[in-house]
Design a protein around this motif. Sequence first.
Motif, PDB file in Angstrom:
ATOM      1  N   THR A  71       0.836  -1.205   0.000  1.00 55.37           N
ATOM      2  CA  THR A  71       0.000   0.000   0.000  1.00 55.37           C
ATOM      3  C   THR A  71       0.872   1.255   0.000  1.00 55.37           C
ATOM      4  OG1 THR A  71      -0.176  -0.243   2.411  1.00 55.37           O
ATOM      5  CG2 THR A  71      -2.021  -1.040   1.091  1.00 55.37           C
ATOM      6  N   LEU A  72       1.852   1.309   0.881  1.00 53.67           N
ATOM      7  CA  LEU A  72       2.716   2.485   0.978  1.00 53.67           C
ATOM      8  C   LEU A  72       3.799   2.494  -0.099  1.00 53.67           C
ATOM      9  CD1 LEU A  72       3.101   2.467   4.859  1.00 53.67           C
ATOM     10  CD2 LEU A  72       1.576   3.908   3.496  1.00 53.67           C
ATOM     11  N   ALA A  73       4.338   1.321  -0.405  1.00 49.78           N
ATOM     12  CA  ALA A  73       5.320   1.145  -1.489  1.00 49.78           C
ATOM     13  C   ALA A  73       6.504   2.101  -1.385  1.00 49.78           C
ATOM     14  CB  ALA A  73       4.635   1.295  -2.846  1.00 49.78           C
ATOM     15  N   THR A  74       7.055   2.223  -0.190  1.00 53.53           N
ATOM     16  CA  THR A  74       8.257   3.027   0.015  1.00 53.53           C
ATOM     17  C   THR A  74       9.395   2.105   0.452  1.00 53.53           C
ATOM     18  OG1 THR A  74       7.601   3.441   2.301  1.00 53.53           O
ATOM     19  CG2 THR A  74       6.962   5.094   0.661  1.00 53.53           C
ATOM     20  N   ARG A  75      10.601   2.662   0.435  1.00 56.05           N
ATOM     21  CA  ARG A  75      11.738   1.830   0.809  1.00 56.05           C
ATOM     22  C   ARG A  75      11.666   1.413   2.279  1.00 56.05           C
ATOM     23  NH1 ARG A  75      15.722   0.410  -2.095  1.00 56.05           N
ATOM     24  NH2 ARG A  75      15.264   1.944  -3.725  1.00 56.05           N
ATOM     25  N   TRP A  76      11.194   2.303   3.154  1.00 54.76           N
ATOM     26  CA  TRP A  76      11.104   1.928   4.567  1.00 54.76           C
ATOM     27  C   TRP A  76      10.013   0.886   4.812  1.00 54.76           C
ATOM     28  CZ3 TRP A  76       6.680   2.511   7.377  1.00 54.76           C
ATOM     29  CH2 TRP A  76       5.738   3.445   6.937  1.00 54.76           C
ATOM     30  N   SER A  77       8.921   0.976   4.035  1.00 56.42           N
ATOM     31  CA  SER A  77       7.873  -0.033   4.204  1.00 56.42           C
ATOM     32  C   SER A  77       8.311  -1.377   3.625  1.00 56.42           C
ATOM     33  CB  SER A  77       6.562   0.426   3.559  1.00 56.42           C
ATOM     34  OG  SER A  77       6.689   0.563   2.156  1.00 56.42           O
ATOM     35  N   GLN A  78       9.272  -1.357   2.728  1.00 52.28           N
ATOM     36  CA  GLN A  78       9.825  -2.608   2.212  1.00 52.28           C
ATOM     37  C   GLN A  78      10.528  -3.381   3.320  1.00 52.28           C
ATOM     38  OE1 GLN A  78      13.153  -2.411  -0.638  1.00 52.28           O
ATOM     39  NE2 GLN A  78      11.984  -3.798  -1.957  1.00 52.28           N
ATOM     40  N   VAL A  79      11.145  -2.653   4.251  1.00 54.80           N
ATOM     41  CA  VAL A  79      11.769  -3.295   5.413  1.00 54.80           C
ATOM     42  C   VAL A  79      10.706  -4.001   6.250  1.00 54.80           C
ATOM     43  CG1 VAL A  79      13.089  -2.910   7.527  1.00 54.80           C
ATOM     44  CG2 VAL A  79      13.634  -1.617   5.453  1.00 54.80           C
ATOM     45  N   LEU A  80       9.536  -3.364   6.395  1.00 54.66           N
ATOM     46  CA  LEU A  80       8.433  -3.979   7.137  1.00 54.66           C
ATOM     47  C   LEU A  80       7.937  -5.240   6.447  1.00 54.66           C
ATOM     48  CD1 LEU A  80       6.288  -0.855   8.113  1.00 54.66           C
ATOM     49  CD2 LEU A  80       8.054  -2.014   9.453  1.00 54.66           C
ATOM     50  N   ASP A  81       8.147  -5.331   5.164  1.00 50.22           N
ATOM     51  CA  ASP A  81       7.746  -6.509   4.397  1.00 50.22           C
ATOM     52  C   ASP A  81       8.758  -7.634   4.553  1.00 50.22           C
ATOM     53  OD1 ASP A  81       6.526  -8.205   2.523  1.00 50.22           O
ATOM     54  OD2 ASP A  81       7.564  -7.261   0.843  1.00 50.22           O
ATOM     55  N   VAL A  82      10.020  -7.321   4.371  1.00 51.35           N
ATOM     56  CA  VAL A  82      11.068  -8.344   4.333  1.00 51.35           C
ATOM     57  C   VAL A  82      11.438  -8.849   5.728  1.00 51.35           C
ATOM     58  CG1 VAL A  82      13.461  -8.812   3.684  1.00 51.35           C
ATOM     59  CG2 VAL A  82      11.984  -7.457   2.166  1.00 51.35           C
ATOM     60  N   LEU A  83      11.514  -7.949   6.703  1.00 51.99           N
ATOM     61  CA  LEU A  83      12.001  -8.331   8.031  1.00 51.99           C
ATOM     62  C   LEU A  83      11.137  -9.390   8.713  1.00 51.99           C
ATOM     63  CD1 LEU A  83      14.153  -7.901  10.168  1.00 51.99           C
ATOM     64  CD2 LEU A  83      12.764  -6.014  11.094  1.00 51.99           C
ATOM     65  N   PRO A  84       9.796  -9.250   8.774  1.00 51.15           N
ATOM     66  CA  PRO A  84       8.999 -10.297   9.430  1.00 51.15           C
ATOM     67  C   PRO A  84       9.115 -11.657   8.748  1.00 51.15           C
ATOM     68  CG  PRO A  84       7.707  -8.289   9.219  1.00 51.15           C
ATOM     69  CD  PRO A  84       8.958  -8.093   8.403  1.00 51.15           C
ATOM     70  N   ILE A  85       9.220 -11.664   7.410  1.00 51.44           N
ATOM     71  CA  ILE A  85       9.379 -12.928   6.692  1.00 51.44           C
ATOM     72  C   ILE A  85      10.692 -13.591   7.088  1.00 51.44           C
ATOM     73  CG2 ILE A  85       9.659 -13.972   4.410  1.00 51.44           C
ATOM     74  CD1 ILE A  85       7.923 -11.725   3.285  1.00 51.44           C
ATOM     75  N   THR A  86      11.764 -12.799   7.084  1.00 54.65           N
ATOM     76  CA  THR A  86      13.084 -13.331   7.432  1.00 54.65           C
ATOM     77  C   THR A  86      13.105 -13.888   8.843  1.00 54.65           C
ATOM     78  OG1 THR A  86      14.118 -11.700   5.955  1.00 54.65           O
ATOM     79  CG2 THR A  86      15.532 -12.774   7.594  1.00 54.65           C
ATOM     80  N   VAL A  87      12.575 -13.119   9.784  1.00 54.33           N
ATOM     81  CA  VAL A  87      12.555 -13.549  11.185  1.00 54.33           C
ATOM     82  C   VAL A  87      11.727 -14.817  11.351  1.00 54.33           C
ATOM     83  CG1 VAL A  87      11.799 -12.935  13.515  1.00 54.33           C
ATOM     84  CG2 VAL A  87      12.967 -11.239  12.085  1.00 54.33           C
ATOM     85  N   PHE A  88      10.589 -14.897  10.648  1.00 53.41           N
ATOM     86  CA  PHE A  88       9.728 -16.065  10.785  1.00 53.41           C
ATOM     87  C   PHE A  88      10.407 -17.325  10.257  1.00 53.41           C
ATOM     88  CE2 PHE A  88       6.269 -18.954   9.659  1.00 53.41           C
ATOM     89  CZ  PHE A  88       5.541 -18.941  10.836  1.00 53.41           C
ATOM     90  N   VAL A  89      11.097 -17.213   9.132  1.00 53.82           N
ATOM     91  CA  VAL A  89      11.811 -18.371   8.577  1.00 53.82           C
ATOM     92  C   VAL A  89      12.862 -18.867   9.560  1.00 53.82           C
ATOM     93  CG1 VAL A  89      13.427 -19.117   6.783  1.00 53.82           C
ATOM     94  CG2 VAL A  89      11.404 -17.789   6.159  1.00 53.82           C
ATOM     95  N   LEU A  90      13.650 -17.942  10.099  1.00 55.86           N
ATOM     96  CA  LEU A  90      14.705 -18.330  11.042  1.00 55.86           C
ATOM     97  C   LEU A  90      14.113 -18.872  12.337  1.00 55.86           C
ATOM     98  CD1 LEU A  90      17.192 -15.352  10.513  1.00 55.86           C
ATOM     99  CD2 LEU A  90      17.186 -17.599   9.404  1.00 55.86           C
ATOM    100  N   PHE A  91      13.005 -18.301  12.773  1.00 52.88           N
ATOM    101  CA  PHE A  91      12.324 -18.764  13.980  1.00 52.88           C
ATOM    102  C   PHE A  91      11.827 -20.196  13.804  1.00 52.88           C
ATOM    103  CE2 PHE A  91       8.430 -19.184  16.534  1.00 52.88           C
ATOM    104  CZ  PHE A  91       8.924 -18.874  17.803  1.00 52.88           C
TER     105      PHE A  91
END
Length: 238
Positions: A71-91
């Motif tokens: 929705t926001l499609a900004t570089r900072w919101s991209q971090v909100l997209d990638v970080l939870p996925i990464t953390v969940f995979v490692l978790f």
Amino acid sequence: MNWGEHLDEYCERSSAAFWAEPVNAVSNLAFLVAALAIWRVLRPFPRVPTSIALLAPGIALVGVGSFAFHTLATRWSQVLDVLPITVFVLFCLAGFLRWFHGLGWRRCVLGVAAFAAFTAVFGALVGDSVPNRSGMYVPVLLLLTGLAVTLRASREPGRARHWREFAAAAVVFAVALSARTVDEAICAPFPLGTHFLWHTLDAVLVFLVSHALIHRWRYLTDSDGAAAVGERWAVAGD
């Protein structure tokens, strides 16, 4: 780096408007459905270890982060997209090493670190050769496949019976990754793109993996199951 920079990375987006990717954004509801389903599975149990209890919130955060980016499609919101996925995979990898192989948490962290290092090296060497920035997810596919193979080869029936769930997860993720990879390539004939399938199928994937972890934990929590495999280590807590 301009954190407020607008990003246009998917077929469906045609402007910088908040609702320029309605299907990609709304398809993240699939993660909330998966999170609710996992929560309902866990609800009857009064005592749930943290490594299992955080599965449902983790899935929900993946959906929320992805919604923010689409929705926001900004570089900072991209971090909100990638970080939870990464953390969940490692978790989930840490949870797998704990509940399926009985490793102490220190060794689980080492296993997670090794996978993170492999992912970084893979991305640096061949990641750019995979279209649409999908190279970073190929190691996850390799991981799911490897987990299914090791479970299939296990001599412990309580562990081996879960190989089908991880094999199914690997197949689902392979299709999801294909949908993500071809999204930009088919923009002309199909402007909607296929990224929404990535969200929908990934929600199925995280449910399958979380469900397998829960069932393994329950098996080991049951005194008969723990005694059968000599793994009372898992019953002690998280």
